[in-house]
Enzyme design. Structure first.
Site, PDB file in Angstrom:
ATOM      1  N   GLU A 189       5.507 -13.184 -14.030  1.00  0.00           N
ATOM      2  CA  GLU A 189       5.043 -11.973 -13.342  1.00  0.00           C
ATOM      3  C   GLU A 189       4.175 -11.092 -14.224  1.00  0.00           C
ATOM      4  O   GLU A 189       3.153 -10.588 -13.785  1.00  0.00           O
ATOM      5  CB  GLU A 189       6.250 -11.107 -12.915  1.00  0.00           C
TER       6      GLU A 189
ATOM      7  N   ASN B  32      -0.617   1.439   6.073  1.00  0.00           N
ATOM      8  CA  ASN B  32       0.155   0.488   5.265  1.00  0.00           C
ATOM      9  C   ASN B  32       0.775  -0.492   6.249  1.00  0.00           C
ATOM     10  O   ASN B  32       1.465  -0.082   7.170  1.00  0.00           O
ATOM     11  CB  ASN B  32       1.231   1.270   4.487  1.00  0.00           C
TER      12      ASN B  32
ATOM     13  N   HIS C 264      15.281 -34.839 -14.867  1.00  0.00           N
ATOM     14  CA  HIS C 264      14.657 -35.405 -13.662  1.00  0.00           C
ATOM     15  C   HIS C 264      13.226 -34.896 -13.484  1.00  0.00           C
ATOM     16  O   HIS C 264      12.732 -34.820 -12.380  1.00  0.00           O
ATOM     17  CB  HIS C 264      15.502 -35.058 -12.433  1.00  0.00           C
TER      18      HIS C 264
ATOM     19  N   CYS D 129       0.837  -1.191   0.000  1.00  0.00           N
ATOM     20  CA  CYS D 129       0.000   0.000   0.000  1.00  0.00           C
ATOM     21  C   CYS D 129       0.875   1.246   0.000  1.00  0.00           C
ATOM     22  O   CYS D 129       1.989   1.222   0.506  1.00  0.00           O
ATOM     23  CB  CYS D 129      -0.946   0.097   1.198  1.00  0.00           C
TER      24      CYS D 129
ATOM     25  N   TRP E 281      -3.122  -2.494  -1.550  1.00  0.00           N
ATOM     26  CA  TRP E 281      -2.856  -3.880  -1.969  1.00  0.00           C
ATOM     27  C   TRP E 281      -3.502  -4.733  -0.888  1.00  0.00           C
ATOM     28  O   TRP E 281      -3.035  -4.755   0.253  1.00  0.00           O
ATOM     29  CB  TRP E 281      -1.355  -4.121  -2.042  1.00  0.00           C
TER      30      TRP E 281
ATOM     31  N   GLU F  54      15.464 -16.209 -13.306  1.00  0.00           N
ATOM     32  CA  GLU F  54      15.014 -14.822 -13.411  1.00  0.00           C
ATOM     33  C   GLU F  54      14.183 -14.621 -14.687  1.00  0.00           C
ATOM     34  O   GLU F  54      13.167 -13.920 -14.667  1.00  0.00           O
ATOM     35  CB  GLU F  54      16.243 -13.894 -13.367  1.00  0.00           C
TER      36      GLU F  54
END
Ligand code: G6P
Length: 611
Positions: free
Chosen positions: A491, A99, A507, A2, A73, A484
């Site tokens: 994302e 927050n 595997h 937030c 949020w 990454e």
């Protein structure tokens, strides 16, 4: 998470607050609200982005020179108008923006309900403001005093601002665990979660410490601890520039930040390394040089992309400085009773410097006697201030929620650290050190070259934008880059992606490979090149589509791969700084083509101040 902003002074408060909230939207963007003192204490709030709140209040009378706003949020209660901040107390006389998370909110709420307080939302924040009101009524005290006493009752993290109908020129703020900055202008004050909403009005700021409250009343700033001890404000000058927090002609912050990397990598080295004159120095390390040289072990704690930078550092430090390194998710480390002593060094890596788990992990390590070193991007952030020593990454503000330039800046700083310790410990020979220094100096221009791949990557993205799964493979220094790359894609484009060490593929993930499966292989010329050639063959034998990132001039992998992305040659120690660039661009373009909100992906926030 937030974002919070508040203003009191001689200007109209609402435009300042709305603009500030837009700058803080990276912290959360599921609903937003504002409280203003226009005749009485009025609250306007809306589900959705700050732009929706802005459109809503455009039809209202918002004339007020004091106010506070919030971009949320969600933690407690779904994103809707009711749960959006600010929240009134039961009487409607006071209001709060918050927050953080109040952990004992359920027991406090029960008590307050028994005393007749009523609640309109499901939030922990509404409990906080009712607690303040309750204390104020019961003790017949001033509002600042009630806030101070409430700080003794709540458990958890908070940055709050409280506004009251009865004191129309007063803002009260307090913090514990969540960031809060006070901006000091001429006859005006600002409060915000970070300095970005403040910078265009003043560069004089005070970072509030944990358990402090700030009372701004009739043009005076009074800072006290929760024990009521008055503090002398430590006023700092901000060095941030306004342009650095604007898009500068790019369609998204993320793209701007990807393209800023030649500069941000250079800025992260500036003053720390000059190959020509054999200059290699980092102030934070110099102070603790003996500790580093004699360290038993280095433990890196971080989350998300910063954790991936930590994994690169594991390869670098073990290879160049020969100190055992462990890389830990801060959220796991903090709860598993780790064994630590004074000869251990804990390095906390965090772009924001505010990640709750990373902060808690370093506090735990500190309590066990380890030396704590921080690598942060945000100057004055909580982690930067909680460490014994540290190094800033100097990447400049990173606004896009998916981290890009912060990652390469972190890896740059960690490379310098590995080189410094390696040379002090005598594990890195002078000739090898010199070679690395010279090579590191070429990295910004090689990143520039890698960025020229943009157009080619647009075309590859076009072909794979509808894929439902992606696999990313790498070995050695490129293994963290594979992780990454996969993280970036999931994302912002919401495509399922997994990063794997290439040899581990057999595997498990190999079972997923068919002609539909794009496999991004980072196969640059390094000590595991021959091995990864075999891994590419294994993928091709199962008809997977190979997108290979290779070193310029390679002919072996291009003969097998479906798409080849050539990046400049460099030492394998420095390769992550180059090999991550095409992966950032790939995820960016795929996300744009899928119509995703690149800078504000769903459910995510840039600064995760809750555990
Ligand atoms: C969030 C962000 C990531 C970031 C992670 C750690 O998940 O969306 O981009 O890598 O937090 O943040 P930090 O500020 O500690 O690096």
């Amino acid at each position: 998470m937030c974002g919070i902003v508040a203003y009191v002074g001689h200007r109209e408060a609402s435009p300042i607050i709305i603009k500030g909230l837009k700058r803080l939207e990276y912290r959360g963007y599921d609903s937003a609200g504002i409280a203003l003192m226009n005749g009485k204490l009025n609250i306007y709030k809306k589900k959705g982005k700050v732009a929706e709140l802005e459109a809503f209040i455009a039809t209202q009378d918002t004339h007020s020179s004091i106010g506070m706003g919030h971009t949320r949020w969600a933690t407690h209660g779904e994103p809707n108008d009711e749960n959006a901040h600010p929240h009134y107390s039961t009487s409607g006389n006071i209001a709060i923006i918050h927050n953080g998370i109040i952990e004992n909110y359920a027991s406090l709420k029960k008590l307050l309900m028994e005393k007749g307080h009523t609640f309109k939302s499901e939030t922990d924040s509404e409990v906080f403001i009712n607690l303040i009101e309750d204390i104020r009524t019961n003790n017949n005290c001033t509002l600042p005093e009630a806030v101070r006493l409430a700080m003794h009752e709540v458990v958890g993290a908070y940055a709050i601002v409280v506004l009251s109908q009865d004191s129309p020129n007063q803002l009260i703020a307090a913090r514990k665990g969540s960031p809060l900055v006070v901006g000091i202008g001429e006859g005006e004050y600002f409060l915000a979660s970070d300095a970005t909403p403040i910078i265009e009005y003043t560069n004089e700021v005070v970072y509030l410490n944990d358990f402090e409250l700030a009372i701004i009343n009739n043009g005076q700033l009074d800072i006290r601890t929760k024990e009521d001890v008055q503090q002398t404000p430590y006023v700092q000058k901000l060095e941030m520039e306004l342009e650095s927090i604007e898009k500068g002609g790019y369609e998204h912050f993320m793209l701007k930040e990807i393209f800023e990397q030649p500069r941000s990598i250079l800025d992260s080295m500036r003053g720390r390394m000059i190959a020509e004159s054999d200059h290699l120095m980092m102030a934070g390390i110099r102070e603790f040089e003996n500790k580093f040289v004699n360290a038993n072990r280095i433990i890196i704690v971080a989350c998300g992309t910063s954790w991936h930078a930590g994994l690169v550092a594991e390869y670098l430090i073990e290879d160049l400085a020969r100190i055992p390194v462990e890389v830990e998710y801060a959220s796991e480390f903090r709860y598993r009773n780790p064994i630590l002593n004074e000869r251990d060094i804990v390095i906390a890596i965090s772009q924001s410097g505010e990640t709750a788990d990373t902060l808690a992990a370093l506090e735990l390590a500190k309590s066990k006697g380890a030396t704590i070193f921080g690598i942060c991007n945000v100057v004055g952030s909580s982690i930067a201030r909680a460490t014994d020593a540290g190094a800033y990454t100097h990447a400049g503000p990173e606004i896009g929620v998916a981290s890009t330039k912060a990652f390469t800046a972190q890896v740059t700083v960690l490379t310098l650290i590995a080189m410094i310790i390696g040379s002090k410990r005598g594990t890195l020979e002078t000739t090898k050190l010199r070679e690395l220094m010279v090579e590191l100096e070429t990295i910004p221009s090689k990143v520039e070259e890698a960025l020229q791949l943009n157009e080619q990557i647009v075309q590859i993205s076009e072909q794979y934008k509808d894929a439902t799964n992606f696999l990313y493979l790498g070995r050695g220094y490129n293994f963290p880059v594979a992780l990454e790359g996969a993280l970036k894609l999931k994302e912002i484009s919401y495509i399922h992606a997994e990063g794997y060490p290439a040899a581990e593929m057999k595997h498990g993930p190999i079972a997923l490979i068919d002609e539909q499966m794009p496999v991004v292989v980072i196969a640059t010329k390094d000590s595991s090149y021959e091995k990864i050639v075999s891994n590419v063959q294994e993928v091709k034998a199962r008809k997977g589509k190979v997108i290979a990132v290779v070193t310029e001039g390679d002919t072996t992998i291009p003969a097998m791969a479906d798409h080849v992305i050539e990046i400049p040659e460099t030492s394998e120690h420095l390769m992550p700084l180059l090999s991550v660039i095409p992966l950032q661009l790939l995820s960016y373009h795929i996300a744009v083509m899928r119509g995703c909100n690149v800078d504000q992906p769903r459910n995510l926030a840039k600064s995760v101040t809750v555990e």
